[in-house]
Structure formats: structure tokens, C-alpha cells
Design an enzyme around this catalytic site. Structure first.
Site, mmCIF file in Angstrom:
data_model
loop_
_atom_site.group_PDB
_atom_site.id
_atom_site.type_symbol
_atom_site.label_atom_id
_atom_site.label_comp_id
_atom_site.label_asym_id
_atom_site.label_seq_id
_atom_site.Cartn_x
_atom_site.Cartn_y
_atom_site.Cartn_z
ATOM 1 N N GLU A 90 53.488 44.854 7.837
ATOM 2 C CA GLU A 90 53.295 45.786 8.953
ATOM 3 C C GLU A 90 54.534 46.034 9.800
ATOM 4 O O GLU A 90 54.701 47.126 10.349
ATOM 5 C CB GLU A 90 52.164 45.265 9.860
ATOM 6 C CG GLU A 90 50.810 45.164 9.181
ATOM 7 C CD GLU A 90 50.223 46.525 8.832
ATOM 8 O OE1 GLU A 90 50.725 47.550 9.337
ATOM 9 O OE2 GLU A 90 49.265 46.568 8.045
ATOM 10 N N SER A 345 6.485 5.270 29.860
ATOM 11 C CA SER A 345 6.955 3.967 30.339
ATOM 12 C C SER A 345 8.463 3.859 30.430
ATOM 13 O O SER A 345 8.980 2.772 30.689
ATOM 14 C CB SER A 345 6.433 2.865 29.394
ATOM 15 O OG SER A 345 5.028 2.809 29.408
#
Length: 691
Positions: A90, A345
Site C-alpha cells: 500500500e 447456612s
């Protein structure tokens, strides 16, 4: 060499001054134009919000405002081979030109003049970044503006900044934007790990992302990829044989979904963060994946409508290592780690811990598990049986209800809740209800799974409460003390000897990677099954139940959640070392036999025909500032049944002492107990004469 005086004299000529003036004017105009018309970075800033693990890997991404996967990407997050191929194809002189490449422009114009058509373009990466920021129709006017913007971007952001725009916005087919989203979707990996064939395909795709989509046009995608490989080999970036081998790699046939790990936690964090934020957590990505797989496997064993939630915390720094809000995100978006449920519990260990901390109870204290009425309430044990006389240690290990209520009566439910709240733990009660009462010992309160994990991690850290640390680089808050180190260690020692669930071995004679102190819980009507456990390094909390609160008859914490907890611990690395030795190894709580005053916990009712006056401390009075003299501070109590035993700051005082010599100034807590185990306490501030 031209003499310096001649150079200085040359600037006095009119032509030179005009040139200098023109240059300065152009510079001023360029700066003014840049300030008056700055680049629009809106598309770049409208990125996907991403949530990352502790290593910076993606846990979950959220679509951008344009419904694309636009994941922010920096050059250092991409494989150097991809960047080298990108420059070769590019923009070979990227970083050397000011945003436009004059040599490439001259070459393109010459080719156009010779062939009458465009043979190669002159678009630089800077120009492509400008076009990605502000897409426009391809006209000469747009090309001129694009060139000006490219130079502006290069001057403002530099090479890495421009490259970051390209790596974030470049299109890769469908809703994919940016190389990170493309690498994850096409190859299932981060872009920092790309191979030659993968890097070449990602370089080629933005040239025509829909025409080259690998899942729709595999032949075109392969040809474009191979051209990039040939150019990379010709430029010497890769060897020719490497390029030929890469050409044999398959083209991806489908887009993979982006990672969706810790989805409940990620959504909560993303909702609270600004749009486009990069949220780095302390989640262990590998452990998170394994825990989610375990949750899905466990959910397959459950009936329709039931689900699993789990969290894992590192005890040392409270780092939240993994969080599973539900087994399947697509079927349940509610984060069950934050759902308020009855804990059964699982709060009992903290009731005992507070009693141990006050030395109103000892692990060896004898208790009576027999039918007992507390006002108008007569609780029952889970097995509907009673077990006579046993120690507090045994009562906690067997999770008996009557002894737990007896202990909470000594601690005081209001004080219990207040200490929890002061430590940052939220307990939920029905709105408009009465003040906290004894039923909270058996689950008559609401709490979140994440808060239970916080509490059990505090036991492993000597009673210091810290919230889970979720976000990276966030300073920890100040720790809050729930109970003292000795009380916390005493509870852990009791819970470590709890019998393991069926199919798992635990105990001092068993060779396991770690010792786990754990507690199970089952809420009323079998609606919630819990198990929370802690080792030297880790705390794991598990909830199993139906989010709609429907009963699951027979589904108890021990048989449903406890096996999941032990399997979750097996996913963790071994603990680095056993728990450290207590800092007070001679503390009364570590003696096998309790002090005489704590030998037995009597019921509140009397058998001598009359009730004693309430036990109270006459001196020093609660909240007073008291001066310590040569003999110390005088101690005086009344009521109850003598003889009295005194405890100062958690340390028992010898015999029936009448004076206490404090070691330091500051706040201290004094507790007195009588022969029946009754207690009274005050908090005072000690001062020393002359200081």
C-alpha cells in the site's frame, strides 16, 4: 564553502526577503487552516467498547454506534509481518513522506499518460486513513481534500497515529472493521499471532472487501492473497519457499463469532463506561474459559429452568479471576452472581467467628442441641433430629441450627448485621420489616454470591474484608476488619475438617493439592443450593438453583453445589504454600480445651429458681477515656454468676484479675464473662500519663 557573511548578506536582498515572507505566510496559513478546520475523528472515536482480560485479550466486544465490529487497534498489537506486507503493497515510503507521496504521484501520472488509464494508484496509507474517516464519492475534488487531510493527519498524529486509524477502520467484509475484528473473525486469533498466509489475506481484503470475501468468493480471495505473497517475497520480506508454502493454506470458509467470555460481567462494565472505552479487567482469560465450560457441563445435569453461577477470587489481592453469571448467556442475561438470594447456612461461620472474636465462645465450648424456644420461634434442625451435647466445633461442622441460633443470640443479630454493613457487605431484609432477628442464622436474609465470596476471602486473610478487584490499575480500597485474625483462623480450621461431598476426598490424611475450608447451604424450600470454599490462595463460590425462585425438592448444597466447587478448585493451579502460621499461636482459641469460663454454653433459662441480674461492667464505663496508672486500669463487674473472667483486646487476662495494664494507648475493647458464659463488653480509649 560559502562564507557566513555572504550567507547573511544574501538574506538582505529583496528576492530572498520575499521568499522568506511567502514561506512564513504559507506556514501561518497552514497552521490557521489546521486550527480552523481540524480533522473529524468521529468515526475513529465511535469504536466498539471492548472488555479485555488481564493479558489484554478480548473477553467481549460491543458493536459500534454504526453496528459494526470496530475494535481499536494499535500498531504494537499487530504482527510485524503484517505491517511489513501492508507497507510493501500500500505505501512503501510510509513514514518518509508528509502524507502524500510525490514520487508515487508522478509514477501514477506517467502511467496514466502512457496507457490512457489508471495502472497503479498513488494513494498513501495517510490518504486512505483520511478517506476512512470521511468517506466520499471518488472525485478529483475529493482527492484534493483527501490529500490535504492526509498531510494534516500525518502532521498531527504521526506515523503510528495514522496507522492506528487504518488498523481500526479498514473494512474486511460485512460488519468487520479493523484488523483485530478481521483476525478474530476469519482466523480466531489476535492479529499479533498472524502467519504469512493470514497476514497476506488481511492485507488484500480492504482493497475490495465484499468482492474478496473469503466465505463468498474464495477463488478471488485466494488469488488476491497470493499476489500479496508474491510481492512480499519479491521485496525480501519473506523467503520464496515460505511464500509458496503459504499459498497452499486454506482460505477461511466462514466468519467466526467474536469472543463472548464473562458476558454478564462485561455487559455490566460496558454499561457503566463511556462509549468506545477499552476496559481492562483482572480476569484470567484461560481460567474464565475453563470455568464457563464447567458451568455448561454442570447445567446439562440439571433440570430445565435450573442454572449455575460461580466466582473465583484470589485471596492475596482479591483479584476477581473468573465470573460466571449463568451457564448460557443466550438463554439468560441476568447476572446471577449479583442476585439477592437466601444464603441458607452459609453465614453461620461468621456468627461463630464473631463469638470467637469476643471470646464468648471457643471451638471446644460444649453446647446442647436440644429443642429450644426463642420467644415465639422454635427452630428445627435440617434433619429434624437433635444431637445432644457436642462442641461448637462439631456444631459448625455439622451445620446444626439450634446451636447456631444460640450463638447468634449471644452475638446479637443487630450487632451482626451492623458489623457486616460496616465491612461493606449488603444484607437484604424485606422492606418495612422488623429489625434483624435470630432467623438470619438460618438464611432469613438476602445476600449476593459475590458478597459471600468476599466474606470467605476475608476469613482467608485474617478477617480483613476487601471487595473483589475487577478493573486493572485500580488502587484497592482500605481494608475493613470484620473479626480478628485468631477468630478467622479458628473458623477456617473448623471448616477444613468438614466432610467432603460424596466422590471427593478431603482431610489431613488425604493427599490433595490444597486444603479447602468450605461451607454448604440450602435455603428454605430447596430454592438455593450454595457452597463457598477457600484455600490458602483462592476462594470459590457456587450457587445452583432456579432464577425464578421455584423449589427444587431434594436439591441441597452438599449434593448439588459442593461437587461443582471441588471441580472448580481442580481447575486452579496448586496453592503456592499452606496457610501462614497465626501471628498469635498461643491465643486461647488455638488451645484444644477452652478456658473454664467458656467450657459450656448454657441456655438462657435458669434452673436455680431465680434469674440473676444482668451481667454488666461497672468500670471502666463504655466510651470513656481512661488513664492507665501504675497498677493499670481497675476492672469491676456486677450481675451474672461469678467468678468473672476478663478479656482485653482478644487476650484473656489471668485468674480473677482486678487490674489490667494496657500495652499501648488508643482504643481497646474489654469483655467480661461469668461462670454461665454470659458476657458484657465496653470500648474505651486508653491514655498514659505524661504522653
Amino acid at each position: 564553502m560559502i562564507p557566513l557573511p555572504r550567507i547573511l548578506n544574501s538574506w538582505k536582498r529583496p528576492a530572498a526577503r520575499r521568499a522568506l515572507g511567502i514561506g512564513l505566510a504559507v506556514t501561518v496559513l497552514a497552521v490557521a487552516a489546521d486550527r480552523l478546520s481540524p480533522p473529524d475523528l468521529g468515526r475513529f472515536e465511535d469504536r466498539s467498547t471492548v472488555v479485555l482480560d488481564s493479558d489484554g485479550r478480548l473477553l467481549r466486544a460491543f458493536p459500534s454506534p454504526q453496528d459494526t465490529w470496530r475494535l481499536p487497534t494499535r500498531p504494537d498489537q499487530v504482527d510485524p509481518l503484517y505491517l511489513a506486507m501492508l507497507r510493501t503493497v500500500e505505501d512503501r515510503r510510509f513514514g518518509w513522506h508528509p502524507g502524500i507521496d510525490p514520487l508515487a504521484a508522478l509514477r501514477a501520472m506517467g502511467q496514466w499518460a502512457r496507457h490512457g488509464r489508471v495502472v497503479s494508484g498513488a494513494s498513501t496509507l495517510s490518504m486512505q486513513a483520511a478517506r476512512l474517516l470521511q468517506p466520499k464519492a471518488r472525485t478529483w475534488g475529493a482527492k484534493v481534500e483527501e490529500s490535504l487531510r492526509a498531510m494534516q493527519l500525518q502532521a498531527r498524529l504521526g506515523t503510528d497515529g495514522v496507522l492506528g486509524i487504518y488498523l481500526t477502520l479498514a473494512p474486511f467484509g460485512g460488519a468487520l472493521e479493523g484488523v483485530t475484528a478481521a483476525s478474530l473473525a476469519w482466523f480466531g486469533k489476535d492479529p499479533v499471532h498472524l502467519g504469512p498466509a493470514e497476514a497476506a489475506l488481511l492485507v488484500a481484503l480492504p482493497q475490495s472487501p465484499e468482492r474478496l470475501r473469503p466465505d463468498r468468493h474464495p477463488a478471488a480471495a485466494r488469488a488476491a492473497r497470493d499476489r500479496v505473497l508474491d510481492r512480499a517475497a519479491a521485496a525480501g520480506i519473506i523467503a520464496r519457499d515460505v511464500a509458496e508454502a503459504a499459498k497452499t493454506a486454506d482460505i477461511p470458509a466462514f466468519q467466526r463469532p467474536l469472543p463472548m467470555q464473562a458476558p454478564h460481567l462485561a455487559e455490566r462494565l460496558a454499561t457503566a463506561a463511556p462509549r468506545g472505552a477499552v476496559i481492562r479487567t483482572r480476569i484470567d482469560g484461560g481460567l474464565q474459559r475453563r470455568l464457563e465450560a464447567l458451568a455448561r457441563a454442570e447445567a446439562e445435569r440439571l433440570e430445565p429452568g435450573a442454572d449455575v453461577a460461580m466466582v473465583i477470587v484470589a485471596n492475596a489481592d482479591r483479584r476477581l479471576l473468573a465470573s460466571v453469571g449463568a451457564a448460557h448467556w443466550l438463554s439468560r442475561q441476568t447476572d446471577l452472581t449479583l442476585a439477592t438470594r437466601s444464603p441458607g447456612s452459609t453465614l453461620k461461620p461468621f456468627i461463630y467467628a464473631m463469638a470467637f472474636d469476643d471470646l464468648s465462645l471457643h471451638p471446644g465450648t460444649l453446647m446442647t442441641d436440644m429443642p429450644q424456644r426463642f420467644g415465639h420461634w422454635r427452630p428445627d434442625n435440617f434433619d429434624h433430629d437433635f444431637h445432644g451435647t457436642l462442641t461448637a466445633r462439631e456444631a459448625l461442622q455439622r451445620s446444626l441450627n439450634i446451636p447456631a441460633v444460640q450463638v447468634l443470640e449471644r452475638v446479637g443479630p443487630i450487632r451482626f448485621v451492623a458489623l457486616m454493613q460496616q465491612s461493606g457487605i449488603r444484607l437484604a431484609f424485606p422492606p418495612g420489616g422488623e429489625e434483624p432477628g435470630l432467623p438470619l442464622a438460618l438464611g432469613g436474609v438476602g445476600i449476593r454470591l459475590l458478597d459471600l465470596a468476599t466474606l470467605y476471602a476475608a476469613l482467608a486473610d485474617g478477617g480483613r474484608v476487601l471487595p473483589p478487584s475487577i478493573l486493572a490499575d485500580t488502587p484497592p480500597p482500605e481494608a475493613r476488619r470484620l473479626v480478628g485474625e485468631a477468630a478467622a483462623r479458628a473458623v477456617l480450621t473448623v471448616l477444613e475438617d468438614s466432610p467432603a461431598p460424596d466422590g471427593f476426598a478431603q482431610g489431613s490424611a488425604v493427599a490433595r493439592a490444597r486444603r479447602i475450608a468450605f461451607k454448604t447451604g440450602t435455603s428454605f424450600g430447596f430454592r438455593d443450593a450454595w457452597t463457598v470454599g477457600t484455600s490458602a490462595d483462592y476462594t470459590v463460590a457456587v450457587w445452583v438453583g432456579r432464577p425464578d425462585g421455584a423449589p427444587r425438592p431434594g436439591a441441597m448444597g452438599r449434593g448439588t453445589a459442593a461437587p461443582v466447587l471441588f471441580r472448580a478448585f481442580d481447575l486452579l493451579p496448586p496453592d503456592h504454600a499452606p496457610r501462614p502460621r497465626p501471628t498469635q499461636p498461643d491465643h486461647a482459641l488455638f488451645h484444644r480445651a477452652p478456658p473454664p469460663a467458656l467450657a459450656r454454653l448454657e441456655a438462657e433459662s435458669r434452673t436455680d429458681g431465680g434469674a440473676a441480674a444482668p451481667l454488666r461492667i461497672l468500670f471502666p464505663p463504655d466510651g470513656a477515656m481512661v488513664e492507665s496508672l501504675d497498677d493499670g486500669i481497675g476492672l469491676d463487674a456486677a450481675g451474672g454468676h461469678p467468678p468473672y473472667r476478663w478479656i482485653a483486646d482478644g487476650r484473656p487476662l489471668g485468674g480473677e484479675t482486678r487490674f489490667w495494664r494496657p500495652e499501648t494507648e488508643g482504643f481497646s475493647r474489654l469483655v467480661v464473662t461469668d461462670s454461665d458464659g454470659r458476657r458484657a463488653a465496653v470500648t474505651i480509649r486508653v491514655s498514659v500519663p505524661g504522653d
